[in-house]
Design an enzyme around this catalytic site. Structure first.
Site, mmCIF file in Angstrom:
data_model
loop_
_atom_site.group_PDB
_atom_site.id
_atom_site.type_symbol
_atom_site.label_atom_id
_atom_site.label_comp_id
_atom_site.label_asym_id
_atom_site.label_seq_id
_atom_site.Cartn_x
_atom_site.Cartn_y
_atom_site.Cartn_z
ATOM 1 C CG ASP A 64 -1.710 1.073 1.647
ATOM 2 O OD1 ASP A 64 -2.279 1.387 0.359
ATOM 3 O OD2 ASP A 64 -2.974 1.387 2.216
ATOM 4 C CG ASN B 85 -7.390 -1.813 -5.853
ATOM 5 O OD1 ASN B 85 -6.685 -3.334 -5.805
ATOM 6 N ND2 ASN B 85 -8.329 -0.826 -5.174
HETATM 7 C C1 FPP Z 1 -1.285 -0.143 -3.395
HETATM 8 O O1 FPP Z 1 -0.967 1.666 -3.404
HETATM 9 C C2 FPP Z 1 -1.213 -0.380 -4.735
HETATM 10 C C3 FPP Z 1 -2.508 -1.530 -5.492
HETATM 11 C C4 FPP Z 1 -3.890 -1.031 -4.982
HETATM 12 C C5 FPP Z 1 -1.666 -1.894 -6.777
HETATM 13 C C6 FPP Z 1 -0.500 -2.838 -6.451
HETATM 14 C C7 FPP Z 1 -0.120 -2.345 -8.034
HETATM 15 C C8 FPP Z 1 1.368 -3.436 -8.348
HETATM 16 C C9 FPP Z 1 2.565 -2.470 -6.973
HETATM 17 C C10 FPP Z 1 2.175 -3.015 -9.158
HETATM 18 C C11 FPP Z 1 0.903 -4.689 -10.370
HETATM 19 C C12 FPP Z 1 1.215 -5.783 -10.186
HETATM 20 C C13 FPP Z 1 1.852 -6.371 -9.610
HETATM 21 C C14 FPP Z 1 2.326 -7.666 -8.902
HETATM 22 C C15 FPP Z 1 3.720 -6.739 -10.088
HETATM 23 P P1 FPP Z 1 -2.341 2.648 -3.769
HETATM 24 O O2 FPP Z 1 -2.602 2.886 -4.884
HETATM 25 O O3 FPP Z 1 -3.449 2.405 -2.915
HETATM 26 O O4 FPP Z 1 -1.775 3.768 -2.652
HETATM 27 P P2 FPP Z 1 -1.957 5.045 -2.349
HETATM 28 O O5 FPP Z 1 -3.067 4.316 -0.747
HETATM 29 O O6 FPP Z 1 -1.254 5.574 -1.217
HETATM 30 O O7 FPP Z 1 -3.267 5.540 -3.323
#
Ligand code: FPP
Length: 238
Positions: free
Chosen positions: A17, A65
């Site tokens: 996250d 998401n």
């Molecule tokens: C959470 O941060 C992250 C996600 C919802 C997406 C995660 C995706 C990746 C790391 C890349 C693709 C996947 C793989 C398996 C390589 P957030 O966007 O919720 O952050 P925030 O809470 O600060 O907005």
């Protein structure tokens, strides 16, 4: 008795996250955070493998998401596709790869690669790499209940015989060890529908670091923190 403080044999869950906030902090688009996050995912996976971790489960994309802006969804799915291509070539390692979640909503090309990667790696004996994508814990438990109900309706199962082991056999993680600990980055202290059944006795660890800032040394710190906890599994401990 000497304490074992290594990561060897552990089952670990990670809620990645803070990608968006990491990017915002730097005046970058949110998608830059996901790109960096995908690099960290690769590095921590390699490191966990080197450390002899038994199973590692990442929360890459939740059923909630999909409500994100279309351009962000496109980048996340594109990064996932790139990651699949790397996993596809990842033949040197002895890892078994398992995808958790409802995959029919994903791109057909991705689904094809996921099926191939899973079947090609299913008999490998090394670390299990679980990637939760379009995953929700409630959805997973509902799926298991539906499958058991179907067996009962077909007369193959007596509802009175349903027990925890049987339900577990219908989870995406069937046959796997339950997570010893679940780590969430970015300072949020929620489980957010991740591994709801499996987390019953997991230690919950939180760090303020955003996922793109997470490094191998932070992984080591989490393992140390886990070992410092006194796990009692409902008993009274030592
Ligand atoms: C959470 O941060 C992250 C996600 C919802 C997406 C995660 C995706 C990746 C790391 C890349 C693709 C996947 C793989 C398996 C390589 P957030 O966007 O919720 O952050 P925030 O809470 O600060 O907005």
């Amino acid at each position: 008795m000497e304490q074992n403080h290594s990561a060897e044999g552990l089952s670990i869950g990670i809620i990645m996250d803070g990608n968006g906030r990491w990017a915002k902090q730097r005046g970058l688009p949110r998608t830059a955070g996901h790109k960096k996050g995908a690099d960290v995912f690769d590095d921590i996976t390699r490191y966990a493998n080197e450390q002899g971790v038994r199973a590692i489960t990442y929360y890459a994309f939740s059923t909630e998401n999909w409500s994100r802006p279309a351009d962000e969804l496109e980048v996340i799915m594109d990064l996932f596709g790139q990651s699949l291509k790397r996993l596809y070539k990842y033949r040197k390692e002895n890892n078994r790869v398992v995808f958790l979640g409802e995959r029919t909503a994903l791109l057909p090309a991705h689904q094809k690669m996921m099926d191939e990667i899973e079947s090609e790696t299913q008999s490998r004996t090394g670390m299990i790499l679980n990637i939760a994508i379009n995953y929700g814990g409630q959805q997973e438990i509902t799926k298991a209940a539906r499958e058991l109900a179907q067996l009962a309706a077909e007369g193959k199962l007596n509802p009175a015989d349903i027990n925890e082991d049987m339900l577990e056999g219908h989870l995406y993680t069937k046959g796997q060890p339950m997570p010893d600990f679940i780590l969430r980055t970015s300072g949020e202290m929620r489980i957010s529908n991740f591994l709801l059944w499996q987390c019953a006795y997991s230690e919950l660890l939180f760090t303020d670091l955003y996922w793109p800032d997470f490094r191998r040394k932070h992984f080591d710190e989490a393992v140390q923190e886990f070992h410092s906890r006194n796990r009692r599994f409902g008993g009274i401990g030592e």
